[in-house]
Design an enzyme around this catalytic site. Sequence first.
Site, PDB file in Angstrom:
ATOM      1  N   CYS A 141       0.854  -1.187   0.000  1.00 34.12           N
ATOM      2  CA  CYS A 141       0.000   0.000   0.000  1.00 34.12           C
ATOM      3  C   CYS A 141       0.888   1.234   0.000  1.00 34.12           C
ATOM      4  O   CYS A 141       1.875   1.298   0.750  1.00 34.12           O
ATOM      5  CB  CYS A 141      -0.901  -0.003   1.230  1.00 34.12           C
ATOM      6  SG  CYS A 141      -1.976   1.451   1.355  1.00 34.12           S
ATOM      7  N   HIS A 187     -10.154   1.417   1.476  1.00 34.57           N
ATOM      8  CA  HIS A 187      -9.629   2.720   1.920  1.00 34.57           C
ATOM      9  C   HIS A 187     -10.772   3.692   2.209  1.00 34.57           C
ATOM     10  O   HIS A 187     -10.688   4.499   3.150  1.00 34.57           O
ATOM     11  CB  HIS A 187      -8.736   3.337   0.839  1.00 34.57           C
ATOM     12  CG  HIS A 187      -7.291   2.971   0.955  1.00 34.57           C
ATOM     13  ND1 HIS A 187      -6.541   3.214   2.083  1.00 34.57           N
ATOM     14  CD2 HIS A 187      -6.443   2.396   0.061  1.00 34.57           C
ATOM     15  CE1 HIS A 187      -5.297   2.794   1.894  1.00 34.57           C
ATOM     16  NE2 HIS A 187      -5.215   2.290   0.679  1.00 34.57           N
ATOM     17  N   HIS A 221      -9.097  -3.401  -2.388  1.00 34.79           N
ATOM     18  CA  HIS A 221      -8.104  -2.606  -1.653  1.00 34.79           C
ATOM     19  C   HIS A 221      -8.511  -1.130  -1.617  1.00 34.79           C
ATOM     20  O   HIS A 221      -8.521  -0.501  -0.552  1.00 34.79           O
ATOM     21  CB  HIS A 221      -6.736  -2.776  -2.321  1.00 34.79           C
ATOM     22  CG  HIS A 221      -5.629  -2.041  -1.645  1.00 34.79           C
ATOM     23  ND1 HIS A 221      -4.572  -2.691  -1.036  1.00 34.79           N
ATOM     24  CD2 HIS A 221      -5.377  -0.721  -1.482  1.00 34.79           C
ATOM     25  CE1 HIS A 221      -3.738  -1.801  -0.537  1.00 34.79           C
ATOM     26  NE2 HIS A 221      -4.206  -0.593  -0.794  1.00 34.79           N
ATOM     27  N   GLU A 222      -8.847  -0.575  -2.790  1.00 32.49           N
ATOM     28  CA  GLU A 222      -9.152   0.851  -2.844  1.00 32.49           C
ATOM     29  C   GLU A 222     -10.501   1.172  -2.204  1.00 32.49           C
ATOM     30  O   GLU A 222     -10.647   2.199  -1.534  1.00 32.49           O
ATOM     31  CB  GLU A 222      -9.109   1.345  -4.292  1.00 32.49           C
ATOM     32  CG  GLU A 222      -7.755   1.197  -4.967  1.00 32.49           C
ATOM     33  CD  GLU A 222      -6.608   1.809  -4.182  1.00 32.49           C
ATOM     34  OE1 GLU A 222      -6.822   2.824  -3.466  1.00 32.49           O
ATOM     35  OE2 GLU A 222      -5.485   1.272  -4.275  1.00 32.49           O
TER      36      GLU A 222
END
Length: 206
Positions: free
Chosen positions: A118, A164, A160-161
Site C-alpha cells: 500500500c 480505503h 483494496h481501494e
Amino acid sequence: MTLADQVGELLAGPRPLPIVQAGHPVLRRVAEPWTGQLPGPLLGELIEAMRETMHAAPGVGLAAPQVGLSLALAVLEDTWVAGAIAEARERTALPFRVLVNPRYEPVGERRVAFFEGCLSVAGYQAVTPRWHAVRLTGQDETGAALDEVLTGWPARIVQHETDHLNGRLYLDGAELRSLVAPSEATRYLGDPTPARAATELGFPLP
C-alpha cells in the site's frame, strides 16, 4: 474549511500530491460520499492529479483519503505485464478508471491470498486473503452507474481501494506473520504464489 477549499489548497501545492501514511486519522475514517461537492473542473483536476500521483508512486490504485481528502473517490489503473507471476495472480490489464461511491460484495466463496502492499504503508508487504470475485457497484466520474463482476487481480485492486474509503488498510485483514519489511522486500518477489513464504514464516493460506 469546505471540501472545495481543501481540494483547491491541495492542488495549489506540489505535484505529485503527498501521500499520507498509516497513522493519519483520515485513513481510518469512512470517507464522505460524493454528492456533487466539487464543481466539474475542480473534480477533473483532482482526478488528474490523483492519476499523476498514482503513476509517480508507482501504484495501481489511489483513494482520495491517501492524499488527505475524506471523499469516496478512487482512481485505478494497472498496466499489466505478462508472465508466470501475472498468470498465477490472474493479473490482467486494467485500463484507467474512476470509482465514485464504490461498493463491492463477494461473488462465490473462493478466497485467494497474495502479497499486497500500500502506498500509505510505504515499503511493507503482507499476504492478504481477498475474495477471488466481487460485484462492484457505484458510479464513475460522469455519474454513470457501475455494476459489474471482476475477478483475479482487478478484483483485488477494487477491494483494496474501496476498503480505503471505509477506513480500512490492507493490514487489517493480512496475515501479520507474513509482514515483510522494506529491507526484505525482494525475498519473495520472484515467487508466483506465497507458498514458500507461508512455509518459512509460518502462516496459513486459504
